[in-house]
Design an enzyme around this catalytic site. Structure first.
Site, PDB file in Angstrom:
ATOM      1  CB  CYS A   7      -0.980  -0.026   1.179  1.00 30.11           C
ATOM      2  SG  CYS A   7      -0.230   0.059   2.813  1.00 30.11           S
ATOM      3  NE  ARG A  13      -4.526   1.432   1.777  1.00 27.92           N
ATOM      4  CZ  ARG A  13      -4.363   2.175   0.689  1.00 27.92           C
ATOM      5  NH1 ARG A  13      -5.261   2.119  -0.280  1.00 27.92           N
ATOM      6  NH2 ARG A  13      -3.317   2.965   0.573  1.00 27.92           N
ATOM      7  CG  ASP A 123      -5.465   5.646   2.470  1.00 28.05           C
ATOM      8  OD1 ASP A 123      -5.453   5.211   3.638  1.00 28.05           O
ATOM      9  OD2 ASP A 123      -4.571   6.355   1.996  1.00 28.05           O
TER      10      ASP A 123
HETATM   11  P1  4NP Z   1      -1.844   2.856   4.052  1.00 25.29           P
HETATM   12  O1  4NP Z   1      -2.536   4.197   4.626  1.00 25.29           O
HETATM   13  O2  4NP Z   1      -1.289   3.193   2.695  1.00 25.29           O
HETATM   14  O3  4NP Z   1      -2.973   1.877   3.985  1.00 25.29           O
HETATM   15  O4  4NP Z   1      -0.779   2.482   5.060  1.00 25.29           O
HETATM   16  C1  4NP Z   1      -1.893   5.429   4.689  1.00 25.29           C
HETATM   17  C2  4NP Z   1      -1.018   5.687   5.711  1.00 25.29           C
HETATM   18  C3  4NP Z   1      -0.403   6.926   5.788  1.00 25.29           C
HETATM   19  C4  4NP Z   1      -0.677   7.891   4.846  1.00 25.29           C
HETATM   20  C5  4NP Z   1      -1.560   7.631   3.812  1.00 25.29           C
HETATM   21  C6  4NP Z   1      -2.155   6.392   3.730  1.00 25.29           C
HETATM   22  N1  4NP Z   1      -0.059   9.161   4.942  1.00 25.29           N
HETATM   23  O5  4NP Z   1      -0.382  10.036   4.112  1.00 25.29           O
HETATM   24  O6  4NP Z   1       0.810   9.374   5.811  1.00 25.29           O
END
Ligand code: 4NP
Length: 161
Positions: A7, A13, A123
């Protein structure tokens, strides 16, 4: 069989997907290596988001000690299959692929539920806990399909060499 979940941040995720698939593979007695990574460097070294840890623990899965890392080019060699959560992950990973064989390892995770749909795991980062519960349900269904395909032989490391 080695499977990598990818991800953006590797804290919401993909660590959840890693924990779910590992648990299913273990209870089915399958020899599957599962790992996860993020396309960004935003959260390297951090443990998963508390709501991912919480929803996993509600299903008796412990992901609390995982550590975020960034996707690296050698992951194309180290894994048989690379599952991405959304279109942005897909583009970012494919951009790093050196050849067609590496590109062919990259798949949308939810295509396992609805082949060819390129559906995205939303997300949950900007929302509340219900978003994490929804993500859990999607990941759980996709990982059920993967586990069944490994058991039936439809997915195996030989398919990808
Ligand atoms: P992930 O979610 O891609 O599912 O781990 C996110 C975690 C952090 C961020 C964006 C999505 N961020 O912008 O820091």
């Amino acid at each position: 069989m080695k499977i990598l979940m990818v991800c953006l941040g590797n804290i919401c995720r993909s660590p959840l997907a890693e924990g779910i698939l590992r648990a299913k593979a273990e209870s089915a007695g399958l020899e599957v290596t599962v790992d996860s990574a993020g396309t960004s460097n935003y959260h390297i070294g951090e443990t998963p988001h508390r709501d991912s840890v919480r929803v996993a623990s509600e299903h008796k899965i412990d992901i609390g000690r995982l550590k975020a890392r960034q996707f690296i080019v050698s992951d194309f060699e180290d894994f048989d299959l690379i599952y991405v959560m959304d279109e942005s992950n897909y583009k970012n990973v494919l951009r790093l692929a050196k050849n067609q064989e590496q590109k062919s390892k990259v798949h949308y995770l939810l295509d396992e539920i609805d082949p060819g749909s390129k559906a995205e795991v939303p997300d949950p980062w900007y929302g509340g806990y219900d978003g994490y519960q929804h993500v859990y349900q999607l990941l759980d269904r996709a990982c059920d399909v993967i586990t069944s395909k490994i058991i039936s032989g439809e997915l195996s490391s030989e398919v990808f060499v």
